[in-house]
Design a protein around this motif. Structure first.
Motif, PDB file in Angstrom:
ATOM      1  N   GLU A  28       0.847  -1.190   0.000  1.00 46.83           N
ATOM      2  CA  GLU A  28       0.000   0.000   0.000  1.00 46.83           C
ATOM      3  C   GLU A  28       0.885   1.244   0.000  1.00 46.83           C
ATOM      4  N   LEU A  29       0.489   2.248  -0.763  1.00 45.38           N
ATOM      5  CA  LEU A  29       1.269   3.483  -0.852  1.00 45.38           C
ATOM      6  C   LEU A  29       1.119   4.310   0.423  1.00 45.38           C
ATOM      7  N   GLY A  30       1.982   5.301   0.555  1.00 47.65           N
ATOM      8  CA  GLY A  30       1.999   6.139   1.746  1.00 47.65           C
ATOM      9  C   GLY A  30       0.668   6.794   2.051  1.00 47.65           C
ATOM     10  N   ASP A  31       0.298   6.792   3.325  1.00 46.94           N
ATOM     11  CA  ASP A  31      -0.957   7.337   3.843  1.00 46.94           C
ATOM     12  C   ASP A  31      -2.182   6.582   3.339  1.00 46.94           C
ATOM     13  N   GLN A  32      -1.952   5.432   2.693  1.00 45.28           N
ATOM     14  CA  GLN A  32      -3.054   4.552   2.292  1.00 45.28           C
ATOM     15  C   GLN A  32      -2.873   3.156   2.888  1.00 45.28           C
ATOM     16  N   GLU A  33      -2.026   3.027   3.906  1.00 43.27           N
ATOM     17  CA  GLU A  33      -1.642   1.711   4.424  1.00 43.27           C
ATOM     18  C   GLU A  33      -2.629   1.193   5.475  1.00 43.27           C
ATOM     19  N   PHE A  34      -3.903   1.161   5.121  1.00 42.85           N
ATOM     20  CA  PHE A  34      -4.930   0.818   6.106  1.00 42.85           C
ATOM     21  C   PHE A  34      -4.876  -0.651   6.518  1.00 42.85           C
ATOM     22  N   SER A  35      -4.742  -1.562   5.571  1.00 48.42           N
ATOM     23  CA  SER A  35      -4.675  -2.972   5.947  1.00 48.42           C
ATOM     24  C   SER A  35      -3.345  -3.289   6.625  1.00 48.42           C
ATOM     25  N   SER A  36      -2.284  -2.598   6.203  1.00 48.52           N
ATOM     26  CA  SER A  36      -0.977  -2.795   6.827  1.00 48.52           C
ATOM     27  C   SER A  36      -1.015  -2.353   8.289  1.00 48.52           C
ATOM     28  N   GLU A  42      -3.369  -5.052  15.288  1.00 40.75           N
ATOM     29  CA  GLU A  42      -4.018  -6.233  15.875  1.00 40.75           C
ATOM     30  C   GLU A  42      -2.992  -7.142  16.546  1.00 40.75           C
ATOM     31  N   PHE A  43      -1.816  -7.264  15.945  1.00 43.24           N
ATOM     32  CA  PHE A  43      -0.740  -8.050  16.549  1.00 43.24           C
ATOM     33  C   PHE A  43      -0.337  -7.461  17.900  1.00 43.24           C
ATOM     34  N   LEU A  44      -0.187  -6.156  17.953  1.00 42.01           N
ATOM     35  CA  LEU A  44       0.203  -5.496  19.199  1.00 42.01           C
ATOM     36  C   LEU A  44      -0.898  -5.577  20.249  1.00 42.01           C
ATOM     37  N   LYS A  45      -2.140  -5.456  19.818  1.00 42.11           N
ATOM     38  CA  LYS A  45      -3.271  -5.596  20.753  1.00 42.11           C
ATOM     39  C   LYS A  45      -3.291  -6.977  21.395  1.00 42.11           C
ATOM     40  N   GLU A  46      -3.006  -7.996  20.602  1.00 43.32           N
ATOM     41  CA  GLU A  46      -2.976  -9.367  21.117  1.00 43.32           C
ATOM     42  C   GLU A  46      -1.971  -9.521  22.251  1.00 43.32           C
ATOM     43  N   HIS A  47      -0.970  -8.648  22.240  1.00 42.89           N
ATOM     44  CA  HIS A  47       0.073  -8.732  23.265  1.00 42.89           C
ATOM     45  C   HIS A  47      -0.039  -7.585  24.272  1.00 42.89           C
ATOM     46  N   ARG A  48      -1.253  -7.112  24.458  1.00 44.53           N
ATOM     47  CA  ARG A  48      -1.623  -6.200  25.539  1.00 44.53           C
ATOM     48  C   ARG A  48      -1.027  -4.798  25.423  1.00 44.53           C
ATOM     49  N   PHE A  49      -0.799  -4.339  24.217  1.00 49.20           N
ATOM     50  CA  PHE A  49      -0.408  -2.950  24.002  1.00 49.20           C
ATOM     51  C   PHE A  49      -1.666  -2.080  23.937  1.00 49.20           C
ATOM     52  N   GLU A  50      -1.578  -0.884  24.503  1.00 49.47           N
ATOM     53  CA  GLU A  50      -2.639   0.112  24.370  1.00 49.47           C
ATOM     54  C   GLU A  50      -2.423   0.881  23.073  1.00 49.47           C
ATOM     55  N   ILE A  51      -3.463   0.985  22.263  1.00 47.45           N
ATOM     56  CA  ILE A  51      -3.308   1.508  20.906  1.00 47.45           C
ATOM     57  C   ILE A  51      -4.050   2.833  20.735  1.00 47.45           C
ATOM     58  N   GLU A  52      -3.389   3.768  20.054  1.00 47.37           N
ATOM     59  CA  GLU A  52      -4.029   5.006  19.601  1.00 47.37           C
ATOM     60  C   GLU A  52      -3.728   5.154  18.113  1.00 47.37           C
ATOM     61  N   THR A  53      -4.753   5.222  17.302  1.00 52.02           N
ATOM     62  CA  THR A  53      -4.559   5.357  15.851  1.00 52.02           C
ATOM     63  C   THR A  53      -4.866   6.781  15.404  1.00 52.02           C
ATOM     64  N   GLY A  54      -4.422   7.099  14.190  1.00 50.68           N
ATOM     65  CA  GLY A  54      -4.700   8.416  13.617  1.00 50.68           C
ATOM     66  C   GLY A  54      -3.966   9.551  14.293  1.00 50.68           C
ATOM     67  N   ILE A  55      -2.820   9.265  14.917  1.00 49.76           N
ATOM     68  CA  ILE A  55      -2.090  10.338  15.589  1.00 49.76           C
ATOM     69  C   ILE A  55      -1.503  11.304  14.573  1.00 49.76           C
ATOM     70  N   VAL A  56      -1.182  12.506  15.001  1.00 47.35           N
ATOM     71  CA  VAL A  56      -0.665  13.626  14.193  1.00 47.35           C
ATOM     72  C   VAL A  56      -1.480  13.815  12.911  1.00 47.35           C
ATOM     73  N   ASP A  57      -2.789  13.556  13.030  1.00 43.12           N
ATOM     74  CA  ASP A  57      -3.715  13.759  11.898  1.00 43.12           C
ATOM     75  C   ASP A  57      -3.350  12.941  10.662  1.00 43.12           C
ATOM     76  N   ARG A  58      -2.735  11.786  10.879  1.00 45.68           N
ATOM     77  CA  ARG A  58      -2.441  10.874   9.779  1.00 45.68           C
ATOM     78  C   ARG A  58      -3.220   9.589  10.031  1.00 45.68           C
ATOM     79  N   PRO A  59      -4.201   9.272   9.188  1.00 45.63           N
ATOM     80  CA  PRO A  59      -5.117   8.146   9.469  1.00 45.63           C
ATOM     81  C   PRO A  59      -4.427   6.805   9.653  1.00 45.63           C
ATOM     82  N   THR A  60      -3.278   6.594   9.014  1.00 49.57           N
ATOM     83  CA  THR A  60      -2.620   5.284   9.118  1.00 49.57           C
ATOM     84  C   THR A  60      -1.416   5.301  10.058  1.00 49.57           C
TER      85      THR A  60
END
Length: 389
Positions: A28-36, A42-60
């Motif tokens: 996937e090209l830059g700023d379009q890496e949604f599945s990536s 999801e891998f990090l969540k499985e190992h008990r990481f707290e996740i915040e997405t869309g930081i610095v106004d970048r959706p991916t």
């Protein structure tokens, strides 16, 4: 406790190899890496990481944190996962993203005894409009003690330098006319762009040898019998350090203004991508990582070679102790940004090398958490460097 890392990586290896291969098959090209991003998160969540997405106004973009609950340093691993148009993962970002997330998870398995935090930062669009730039500007690294990223290459080399870079667009505006019947009534915007190229070529003799200026014409007119009203050129301007790059950029802008005066076409100058600063490798941190890379089984690690590319990790290195080493895929002739490079990342040998990279990154993070004196030396080097801010 550090020896336990080897025990914890064994159950993770198959998943890590699967993730890297998935990213290879689904570029996937830059700023379009949604599945990536989803895969890594999801891998990090499985190992008990707290996740915040869309930081610095970048959706991916994302920030994943594992807190041991005990005081200690915060170690950050950076993950890239954008691909190249027409080439896919010809720069090995499928491996980079996987190694960054894998190292974070591996370190999280042992820090509850020694304390501290592990952060994995998902950093989109390194190839074009790198998210590390706004991350560095907006304080994402303010609570981080050291930042690391590991890049695949043909051969392993220590973290070194990169060039500061500005991406500059020159838009010339003229006036249309019939190119044969009434050329005197027109103002040729394309002539402005051509004079810009000529002027830059003359400038090359009078800049330092580390400077690189290269550009293309993205718009040059619509028909040969119409005087072009609009013409656009885009350039990358690079230099060894930000201070000198700023001087060179001002000279290039004056060339553009001269081209405008010569042709009568107005020129508008802008940045079409974010600017990258030069990489400042923390030598203490780099040596620590190199020792761990050798301990992981990588037999030969060369000194850094002259680098003429630019990376947004440079901006990170200006605000926190950082390294950007390279791990070799056992093919010194391998050239980045090629399909051959992308294909090489999926071999059994590259899978093994990926695991060694994860082990070296996690081991280095553990050393910094466990050895307070080592971390103090790393931070002292950073604070005494006049180029860091």
């Amino acid at each position: 406790m550090k020896d336990n890392l080897a025990e914890h990586i064994n159950p993770l290896e198959a998943k890590l190899w699967e993730m890297s291969d998935y990213l290879y098959h689904n570029p996937e090209l830059g700023d379009q890496e949604f599945s990536s991003m989803k895969l890594l998160v999801e891998f990090l969540k499985e190992h008990r990481f707290e996740i915040e997405t869309g930081i610095v106004d970048r959706p991916t973009a994302f920030k994943a944190v594992y807190d041991s609950g005990k005081p200690g340093p915060t170690i950050a691993y950076l993950a890239e996962y954008d691909a190249l148009p027409g080439v896919g993962h010809g720069c090995g970002h499928n491996m980079i993203g996987t190694m960054g997330a894998g190292a974070g998870v591996l370190l999280s398995k042992v820090i509850e005894t020694v304390g501290g935090k592990v952060v994995v930062l998902g950093t989109p669009a390194e190839e074009t409009n790198g998210a590390k730039v706004p991350m560095a500007e907006q304080g994402v690294f303010n609570d981080i003690d050291a930042a690391m990223i590991l890049h695949p290459s043909g051969e392993s080399t220590e973290s070194g330098e990169s060039l500061a870079m500005d991406a500059i667009q020159f838009e010339f505006r003229g006036k249309t006319s019939h190119a044969a019947a009434a050329p005197e009534q027109g103002i040729n915007a394309l002539d402005g762009v051509i004079q810009l190229f000529n002027g830059i070529n003359a400038l090359r003799q009078h800049v330092k040898s580390d400077v690189r200026i290269h550009g293309i014409i993205t718009e040059g007119g619509l028909a040969a019998n119409v005087v072009p009203e609009k013409a656009v050129a885009q350039f990358y301007v690079r230099a060894k350090d930000r201070v000198y790059l700023n001087e060179v950029v001002e000279k290039v802008k004056k060339v553009a203004q001269g081209a405008s005066l010569m042709t009568g076409a107005d020129v508008h100058i802008s940045n079409y991508e974010l600017s990258y600063d030069d990489m400042i490798t923390n030598k203490t941190l780099s040596k620590l990582f190199t020792d761990n890379l050798v301990a992981s089984g990588i037999k030969e690690v060369s000194k850094p070679k002259g680098q003429y590319g630019s990376i947004d990790m440079g901006n990170v290195s200006q605000v926190v102790p950082a390294i950007h080493p390279y791990i070799g895929l056992d093919n010194p002739s391998l050239i980045a940004h090629t399909v051959e490079f992308a294909d090489t990342t999926t071999t059994d040998n590259s899978h093994k090398i990926l695991s060694q990279g994860v082990m070296a990154l996690a081991s280095t993070g553990f050393d910094l958490i466990e050895n307070k004196q080592m971390l103090e030396i790393v931070q002292k080097e950073f604070n005494e460097n006049p180029s860091t801010r």
